[in-house]
Design a protein around this motif. Structure first.
Motif, PDB file in Angstrom:
ATOM      1  N   ILE A 295      42.350  35.664  33.746  1.00  0.00           N
ATOM      2  CA  ILE A 295      42.248  36.082  35.136  1.00  0.00           C
ATOM      3  C   ILE A 295      42.141  37.603  35.141  1.00  0.00           C
ATOM      4  O   ILE A 295      42.838  38.282  34.376  1.00  0.00           O
ATOM      5  CB  ILE A 295      43.460  35.586  35.951  1.00  0.00           C
ATOM      6  N   ALA A 296      41.242  38.138  35.962  1.00  0.00           N
ATOM      7  CA  ALA A 296      40.991  39.582  35.967  1.00  0.00           C
ATOM      8  C   ALA A 296      41.450  40.198  37.283  1.00  0.00           C
ATOM      9  O   ALA A 296      41.240  39.625  38.357  1.00  0.00           O
ATOM     10  CB  ALA A 296      39.507  39.873  35.747  1.00  0.00           C
ATOM     11  N   VAL A 297      42.062  41.355  37.183  1.00  0.00           N
ATOM     12  CA  VAL A 297      42.442  42.150  38.345  1.00  0.00           C
ATOM     13  C   VAL A 297      41.611  43.422  38.334  1.00  0.00           C
ATOM     14  O   VAL A 297      41.206  43.911  37.286  1.00  0.00           O
ATOM     15  CB  VAL A 297      43.950  42.478  38.332  1.00  0.00           C
ATOM     16  N   THR A 427      47.590  46.136  40.747  1.00  0.00           N
ATOM     17  CA  THR A 427      48.324  46.531  39.541  1.00  0.00           C
ATOM     18  C   THR A 427      49.616  45.734  39.410  1.00  0.00           C
ATOM     19  O   THR A 427      49.964  45.246  38.326  1.00  0.00           O
ATOM     20  CB  THR A 427      48.628  48.033  39.571  1.00  0.00           C
ATOM     21  N   ALA A 428      50.327  45.579  40.528  1.00  0.00           N
ATOM     22  CA  ALA A 428      51.568  44.802  40.504  1.00  0.00           C
ATOM     23  C   ALA A 428      51.282  43.354  40.115  1.00  0.00           C
ATOM     24  O   ALA A 428      52.031  42.746  39.338  1.00  0.00           O
ATOM     25  CB  ALA A 428      52.253  44.863  41.868  1.00  0.00           C
ATOM     26  N   ALA A 429      50.190  42.790  40.645  1.00  0.00           N
ATOM     27  CA  ALA A 429      49.831  41.411  40.317  1.00  0.00           C
ATOM     28  C   ALA A 429      49.488  41.282  38.836  1.00  0.00           C
ATOM     29  O   ALA A 429      49.903  40.327  38.167  1.00  0.00           O
ATOM     30  CB  ALA A 429      48.657  40.957  41.178  1.00  0.00           C
ATOM     31  N   GLY A 430      48.720  42.244  38.309  1.00  0.00           N
ATOM     32  CA  GLY A 430      48.360  42.197  36.900  1.00  0.00           C
ATOM     33  C   GLY A 430      49.575  42.262  35.996  1.00  0.00           C
ATOM     34  O   GLY A 430      49.664  41.553  34.992  1.00  0.00           O
ATOM     35  N   ARG A 431      50.530  43.090  36.353  1.00  0.00           N
ATOM     36  CA  ARG A 431      51.744  43.205  35.540  1.00  0.00           C
ATOM     37  C   ARG A 431      52.555  41.910  35.611  1.00  0.00           C
ATOM     38  O   ARG A 431      53.081  41.441  34.592  1.00  0.00           O
ATOM     39  CB  ARG A 431      52.573  44.390  36.017  1.00  0.00           C
ATOM     40  N   TYR A 432      52.664  41.342  36.810  1.00  0.00           N
ATOM     41  CA  TYR A 432      53.396  40.085  36.927  1.00  0.00           C
ATOM     42  C   TYR A 432      52.720  38.980  36.123  1.00  0.00           C
ATOM     43  O   TYR A 432      53.374  38.258  35.361  1.00  0.00           O
ATOM     44  CB  TYR A 432      53.517  39.651  38.397  1.00  0.00           C
ATOM     45  N   LEU A 433      51.415  38.816  36.300  1.00  0.00           N
ATOM     46  CA  LEU A 433      50.696  37.745  35.607  1.00  0.00           C
ATOM     47  C   LEU A 433      50.740  37.941  34.095  1.00  0.00           C
ATOM     48  O   LEU A 433      50.841  36.979  33.335  1.00  0.00           O
ATOM     49  CB  LEU A 433      49.255  37.679  36.098  1.00  0.00           C
TER      50      LEU A 433
END
Length: 532
Positions: A295-297, A427-433
């Motif tokens: 999945i890409a952010v 960025t927050a989503a990428g770190r969580y995922l």
């Protein structure tokens, strides 16, 4: 994304539910489960080729096949010994990846981008069947009646509060968690593509990836992945509804019609329903040619807007029109990919710092010659410009071209806005995922895809958020994952991955907002759920 250039519904969904029941009744024997499923469907179908397809492609009993990812050279290439892959995420949906599995578990066969084997669930199987039913019966923008009905039926059965007919065939469903809290929204689009005109200039491969569930509507097909988007949205809602005790606040699920012509979001927002629900954040997924399982952010990036205009040349002949069209085309800085390999190369460039630096600003041009409705010679132009602040500059350049040729420019209206992902929330989503799924599962986009537009942009004008690229390609099997390619195909195992990723992210964001209330207050009262 906007680009200009068997069984019936009831019995098919019955089949998905029956498979889930069979899996629960025969947890130790996959063959027995599939035999029971097939027997239960015998009144509705003849010899079920889908069973063989599931056996061959999707399920591997752990006692009879590989216990780890079969393709260790993939992007997620993974090793079950990697600590990050064994970490249980806060939302508890992904099980740890143990060194040994019991004989009573089934695992998903490894695919490009798969770092660990995920247990197959009955929900995964039901969502694949839902996706196939939508795929068989695609509906163009504004005609999504049957698709919306399937969505509403499943969401009501899960206990959500459902409103239909929102901005056409739009569906809005509300899930209240066990505790009061903020509101976060998730959007999925439902419409199909006009396969005769709304496709990329890419030669088809001639291969078939939807045997048994191909479109039954001539000239209409799900070539942009909205059937997967819809199935994933339903899956997230169903998953979280059955464990609502983990939901700290309210989730709003928006199933949108008419994305392809960029009309549906505006129509839904025109009803005021979404605004009254006042989500603090908005999220969405879109299929992409990245490997299935990734999945890409894209923090701060997204998709360009669209400017529609005509250069009118009173008295102009074909030669004058062709000259103006050629001059306008020179404004473009990127060209539409004309092969799947080129499409993939363009997408890969978004991830590479050096290549991405060269496309921080982009102009994609489509144009054709013809006449205005009142028979004046004209060149119709579509401009996709990133960043959108350059729209005024590009309009001025087209006007200079028109004036020099003895014509003028007529604009259809203000440019359609660009989709700009929140840098902070992406960025927050990428770190969580990355923490929940493993760091290799998350790709980081460093530029905007220049060739398509998206009216999710209008929802992001209401609340900050992001759209993510869900990898659905499988190079080894030839599944290209390229939206709007004439033979677009997707690895269906990405459906389960999308559900788990988004279910975790949405509950994570509600928890984060509950712990840090924002300026809009963000608190929704607890309301009783609609009985199922």
């Amino acid at each position: 994304m906007h680009l200009y250039s068997g069984m019936g519904a009831t019995s098919s969904l019955r089949g998905g539910a029956a498979l889930g029941t069979a899996l629960r009744e025969h947890p130790d024997d996959l063959d027995a489960a599939l035999d029971a499923w097939e027997a239960g469907l015998r009144p509705f179908i003849t010899k079920n080729q889908r069973t063989a397809r599931l056996r061959q492609q999707m399920f591997v009993p752990s006692g009879r096949g590989p216990r780890r990812c079969a393709r260790s050279s993939s992007v997620w290439a993974a090793s079950s010994a990697t600590a990050d892959w064994r970490r249980r995420p806060p939302h508890g949906r992904l099980r740890p990846c143990p060194a040994r599995r019991g004989d009573d578990e089934m695992v998903v066969r490894g695919t490009n981008g798969c770092a660990q084997d995920l247990p197959v669930t009955s929900l995964d199987a039901e969502l694949i069947e839902l996706r196939r039913e939508i795929h068989r019966r695609p509906e163009l923008a504004g005609e999504e009646r049957e698709t919306a009905g399937l969505v509403a039926e499943q969401l009501r059965a899960a206990g959500l509060e459902v409103t239909t007919g929102v901005g056409g065939h739009g569906v809005v469903a509300v899930l209240d968690g066990a505790a009061a809290g903020p509101t976060v929204a998730y959007r999925a689009d439902m419409d199909a593509v006009d396969a005769r005109r709304n496709v990329l200039p890419i030669p088809p491969s001639g291969r078939v990836f939807d045997e048994g569930f191909a479109s039954r509507v001539p000239g209409v097909a799900h070539l942009c992945g909205h059937d997967l988007h819809t199935a994933i949205g339903v899956g997230v809602a169903r998953d979280l509804a059955r464990r609502s005790e983990q939901v700290r606040g309210r989730l709003v699920f928006v199933f949108q019609p008419a994305e392809e012509p960029l009309r549906g979001a505006r129509a839904m927002l025109g009803t005021g329903l979404v605004q009254r629900l006042a989500p603090r954040e908005f999220y969405a997924l879109h299929c992409s040619p990245f490997p299935s399982g990734t999945i890409a952010v894209s923090p701060g990036y997204g998709l360009p807007g669209l400017d529609h205009l005509q250069v009118v040349l009173p008295g102009g002949d074909d030669a004058a029109l062709a000259a103006v069209a050629a001059e306008v085309a020179e404004l473009g800085t990127v060209e539409f990919p004309r092969s799947v390999a080129a499409y993939h190369a363009h997408f890969t460039a978004l991830l590479e710092p050096g290549a991405a630096a060269s496309i921080q600003e982009s102009v994609s041009v489509s144009q054709w010659t013809g006449q205005t409705p009142d028979a004046r010679p004209a060149v119709t132009v579509l401009l996709r410009v990133w960043p959108q602040e350059r729209n005024r500059e590009l309009r001025a350049r087209v006007e200079r071209i028109a004036t020099a040729a003895g014509g003028h420019v007529e604009f259809a209206g203000d440019p359609f806005p660009a989709l700009v992902n929140s840098a902070e929330l992406s960025t927050a989503a990428g770190r969580y995922l990355g923490a929940a799924l493993g760091p290799e599962s998350v790709l980081w986009g460093r530029a905007s895809w220049p060739f398509n537009c998206e009216d999710f942009a209008l929802f992001l004008d209401e609340a900050p958020g992001a759209q993510f690229y869900l990898g659905v390609a499988d190079e080894e099997s030839g599944i290209n994952g390229a939206p709007h390619a004439p033979d677009f195909a997707a690895d269906e195992r990405a459906i389960g991955h999308g559900v788990r990723a988004m279910s975790g992210l949405l509950t994570h964001r509600l928890a984060a907002l509950s712990d840090d209330p924002g300026p809009r207050g963000g608190s929704s009262p607890r309301r009783p759920r609609t009985p199922s």
